[in-house]
Design a protein around this motif. Structure first.
Motif: not given
Length: 344
Positions: A251-263
C-alpha cells in the motif's frame, strides 16, 4: 588545500593512447567508471548527467520528461553522489577535462569529496592552463607507464558494497520453493507478530529490531528485464520507491512512512507502516533491488535528513508527478494504477 585522492594526467600532445586507455578502463562491475563529458553542452547539470550515464543510469528523454527535475544542478549531483556511494564506485576517470568550465571542475571535486572515490582527470593541453582547484593537486603524472599503473590500482574503497543473501524463508513459503513452486503472495498488510510470544511487535521499531522477532515476507518475483528497467532509473528515490512497489505490491501509504531505520544495514529487509502502525510488515529485499534501496538510503543521508524522516517522502508528496510518470513508462510492471493514487 591539496587533494590526496585526485590525480592529474597531463597529456599536452593529446595522445590518443590516453583516451583509449581511459575508455577501456571503464568497468563499473569492478568499481571503475570512465565519464565522458558531453562536448559543448550549455546545460548547467550536463556533467552530472554524464556522471549518471557513466554509472549506468538513463534519463528519460523528451521535453516533458519525468526526469526534468534532474536539470537542477544540486539535484542531479546529489543523485550521482548517492549512486556512487551505493554501488561502491572507487575510481572515476574523466578524459578531456581541459574542456570543462571552472564551475564544473569544482562540482566534480565536490562529488569526489561526497563519495570518497579516487578521481583521475586527463588534462589534454598545456598544464599552464590548469585552474586553481586542479593546480593544487599534488599527484601529477605524464607518462604512459604511470597512467597504466594508476588504472591498475585498487582504489580507496571496495569495488562493491556487500549485499549478503536475503533472510531465509520458513514454513509454507520455504516448502513451496523447495517443491519448485512460487511462494504464495502475502497479504498487503500483515500484523507483525512475534513467533515466540504470539503478540504484536513494537509498531515503530526499526527493521533491524523487527527482524529479530518476525519472519520477513518473501519478495514477489519479477522478470530480469523489468529489474534492469528499474536499475536504469536515474533518480535514487524513484528507483527505490518503484522497486519496493514491484517486489511487495505494498500500500502506498505504507511506503510513504518508510524511514531510514526501516531498512536493515545489509539492505536485506525493509519495514513498511500501515495507518496508525496497526500493520507494519517486514519484507525481504531481493538481490536485484538491494543496490536501488541502498541508493535511496544514500540519497537520504547525503541530503542530511534524520533517520526518522521518510526516505521516499520527497517523491511521494511534492514530486509525485515524476513517480507517476515513471510508473507509466514501465507497463510490464503494472505500477501505473497504484502510483496514480499518490496525489488527489
Amino acid at each position: 588545500m591539496a587533494y590526496s585522492d585526485v590525480t592529474i594526467v597531463v597529456d599536452e600532445r593529446d595522445d590518443l593512447f590516453y583516451t583509449r586507455a581511459a575508455l577501456q578502463a571503464h568497468r563499473p562491475g569492478e568499481g571503475r567508471v570512465t565519464v565522458q563529458p558531453t562536448p559543448a553542452s550549455s546545460s548547467p547539470a550536463a556533467l552530472a548527467h554524464d556522471m549518471l550515464y557513466g554509472l549506468g543510469k538513463r534519463l528519460a528523454p523528451g521535453p516533458n520528461s519525468p526526469d526534468v527535475w534532474l536539470d537542477s544542478v544540486n539535484t542531479a549531483w546529489l543523485a550521482a553522489a548517492a549512486w556512487g556511494v551505493a554501488t561502491g564506485v572507487r575510481h572515476v576517470v574523466v578524459p578531456r577535462a581541459h574542456l570543462l568550465t571552472i564551475r564544473r571542475i569544482d562540482q566534480l571535486l565536490a562529488w569526489r569529496e561526497s563519495t570518497g572515490a579516487q578521481l583521475t582527470v586527463l588534462w589534454q593541453k598545456a598544464p599552464r592552463g590548469l585552474p586553481p582547484a586542479l593546480a593544487r593537486v599534488e599527484r601529477r603524472i605524464s607518462g604512459r607507464d604511470q597512467f597504466e599503473a594508476l588504472l591498475a590500482e585498487p582504489g580507496p574503497i571496495p569495488a562493491r558494497p556487500s549485499f549478503p543473501p536475503g533472510p531465509p524463508m520458513a514454513g509454507p513459503a520455504a516448502a513451496a520453493v523447495a517443491a519448485g513452486q512460487s511462494p504464495a503472495r502475502q497479504p498487503r498488510e500483515t500484523r507483525a507478530v512475534s513467533p515466540r510470544h504470539g503478540r504484536p511487535a513494537a509498531p515503530c521499531t526499526g527493521a533491524m529490531a523487527t527482524a529479530q522477532l518476525v519472519q520477513a515476507a518473501p519478495a514477489i518475483e519479477i522478470a530480469s528485464e523489468e529489474a534492469a528497467d528499474l536499475a536504469a532509473l536515474a533518480h535514487p528515490l524513484i528507483a527505490g520507491a518503484l522497486s519496493v512497489l514491484a517486489f511487495t505490491r505494498a500500500d502506498l501509504g505504507s511506503l510513504r512512512f518508510t524511514r531510514d531505520l526501516d531498512i536493515t544495514g545489509d539492505v536485506c529487509a525493509i519495514k513498511l507502516h500501515g495507518v496508525g502502525h496497526r500493520h507494519c510488515p517486514l519484507h525481504a529485499v531481493p538481490a536485484w533491488a538491494r543496490p536501488l534501496l541502498a541508493g535511496a538510503r544514500a540519497h537520504h543521508r547525503l541530503a542530511t535528513r534524520p533517520p526518522e524522516d521518510g526516505v521516499f517522502a520527497p517523491v511521494m508528496v511534492a514530486e509525485a508527478r515524476h513517480l507517476r510518470a515513471h510508473a507509466r513508462r514501465l507497463p510490464r510492471l503494472d505500477l501505473s494504477q497504484p502510483a496514480s493514487a499518490l496525489v488527489p
